[in-house]
Structures are given as C-alpha cells and as structure tokens.
Write an enzyme that holds these catalytic residues in place. Structure first.
Site, PDB file in Angstrom:
ATOM      1  CB  CYS A   4       9.450  -8.745  -1.707  1.00  0.00           C
ATOM      2  SG  CYS A   4       9.569  -7.313  -2.641  1.00  0.00           S
ATOM      3  CG  LEU A   5       5.326  -9.365  -6.418  1.00  0.00           C
ATOM      4  CD1 LEU A   5       4.621  -8.480  -7.185  1.00  0.00           C
ATOM      5  CD2 LEU A   5       5.347 -11.051  -6.876  1.00  0.00           C
ATOM      6  N   GLY A  12       0.638  -6.802  -3.515  1.00  0.00           N
ATOM      7  CA  GLY A  12       1.074  -5.488  -3.397  1.00  0.00           C
ATOM      8  C   GLY A  12       2.358  -5.094  -4.403  1.00  0.00           C
ATOM      9  CD  GLN A  17       8.026  -4.170  -5.240  1.00  0.00           C
ATOM     10  OE1 GLN A  17       7.021  -3.483  -5.133  1.00  0.00           O
ATOM     11  NE2 GLN A  17       8.411  -5.487  -5.268  1.00  0.00           N
ATOM     12  CG  HIS A  45       8.957  -1.670  -1.641  1.00  0.00           C
ATOM     13  ND1 HIS A  45      10.228  -2.363  -2.102  1.00  0.00           N
ATOM     14  CD2 HIS A  45       8.034  -2.870  -1.626  1.00  0.00           C
ATOM     15  CE1 HIS A  45       9.903  -3.780  -2.318  1.00  0.00           C
ATOM     16  NE2 HIS A  45       8.697  -3.891  -1.627  1.00  0.00           N
ATOM     17  CG  HIS A  52       6.330  -5.518   2.068  1.00  0.00           C
ATOM     18  ND1 HIS A  52       6.776  -6.701   2.245  1.00  0.00           N
ATOM     19  CD2 HIS A  52       6.467  -5.061   0.817  1.00  0.00           C
ATOM     20  CE1 HIS A  52       7.467  -7.053   1.036  1.00  0.00           C
ATOM     21  NE2 HIS A  52       7.374  -5.887   0.150  1.00  0.00           N
ATOM     22  CD  GLU A  53       4.032  -3.498  -1.637  1.00  0.00           C
ATOM     23  OE1 GLU A  53       4.760  -3.019  -2.276  1.00  0.00           O
ATOM     24  OE2 GLU A  53       3.561  -4.509  -1.446  1.00  0.00           O
TER      25      GLU A  53
END
Ligand code: NI
Length: 174
Positions: free
Chosen positions: A94-95, A45, A50, A140, A136-137
């Site tokens: 998380c990226l 995701g 991000q 963000h 989660h996304e």
C-alpha cells in the site's frame, strides 16, 4: 499535479468516506491528480483518503506489462455488487504503508459498479490482480487497510515501523 500521500497511522485513513453526490470539475481534477500521483509513486491503485480527501473515489491501473497499453480507471462511488465464492491470496502492499507486504485472502473475482469520469455508470467483472486491487482500494473508502486482515502482532509490528518512518521524515523536514 502530484499530491502528498498520507502515511499510516493517520486518522484520515481510518474514516468512512462520503459518497460523491455530483461530479464536478474539481472532482475530475482530483481524480487526474490521483492518477498522476499513483503512476509517479509508482503504484497500481490509490484511494482519495490517501491524499486526505474523504470522498468515495479510487483510481487504478493494474497493467504491469510495459508493452501493453495503460488502462487508467477512475471510479466514483465504486461498489462491489457480487463476489466469487472462490478465494485467492495475493501479496499486498500500500502506498500509505511503504515497503511492507503481506499475503491477504480475498474473493478471486468481483463485479463492481461505479460512476466513470464522464458521469456514466459502469459495471465490470474483475479478477486476478485487478480484483485484489479494486477490493483493497474500496476498503480504503471504508477506513480499512490491508494490515487489518493480519493478526494483531504483525499489524502492530508494521504500525510501529511506520511510526518510526514518520518520525524520521518529520526530523528530516525540520
Ligand atoms: Ni492501499
């Protein structure tokens, strides 16, 4: 085209993102870039902030089995319209917080409404990993990271590790 992923801590990861008023070719190509960036990372995701874009846009694909067909999802203005009372715990990463993982408790299933790449409204119920990922996304887009669910000690420890990583990256580039 791949885009660079912001690493925590970064003020852009703490901001509320604005709703997308109308789809445009620019937004569609941003979404395509985000999918390419996510698959390349690799991740399941990615949210627009991000990559430094403060729009309500997320992409995801939680198909893990390589034998299964990929299922890339592009969601503009995603909204959780219902959540299960039942909770589940997943180890999240998380990226923007590379190589750090922690257990987070969230509703086990959610109904999500969004606008797809063609501008059509969609609604779907997600559960399991998909439910965790979409929550989660969407977090963000509200300036919230998975480490915000952890205690202050653990959160600070991870933040300090990321500050160190960013210093090392900056040094390597210099
Ligand atoms: Ni993330």
């Amino acid at each position: 085209m791949k885009r660079p992923i912001l690493i925590h801590p970064d003020p852009r990861l703490k901001k509320l993102c604005a709703a997308v008023p109308d789809l445009s070719d620019e937004l569609r190509s941003l979404a395509d870039d985000m999918l390419e960036t996510m698959y390349d990372a690799p991740g399941i995701g990615l949210a627009a902030p991000q990559v430094g874009v403060m729009d309500r846009l997320i992409v995801m694909d939680c198909v893990k089995d390589e034998a299964e067909a990929p299922r890339p999802l592009i969601m503009f203005n995603p909204e959780i319209v219902a959540s299960s009372d039942e909770m589940s715990v997943y180890e999240e990463g998380c990226l923007s917080i590379p190589d750090q993982y922690a257990e987070v408790k969230r509703p086990e299933a959610v109904d999500v409404r969004w606008i797809d790449r063609d501008g059509n409204e969609q609604t779907e119920t997600f559960d399991g990993l998909w439910a965790t990922c979409v929550q989660h996304e969407i977090d963000h887009l509200n300036g919230k990271l998975f480490i915000d669910y952890l205690g202050p000690m653990k959160r600070q420890l991870i933040t300090r590790k990321m500050q160190k990583l960013k210093r090392e990256q900056a040094k390597a580039r210099a």
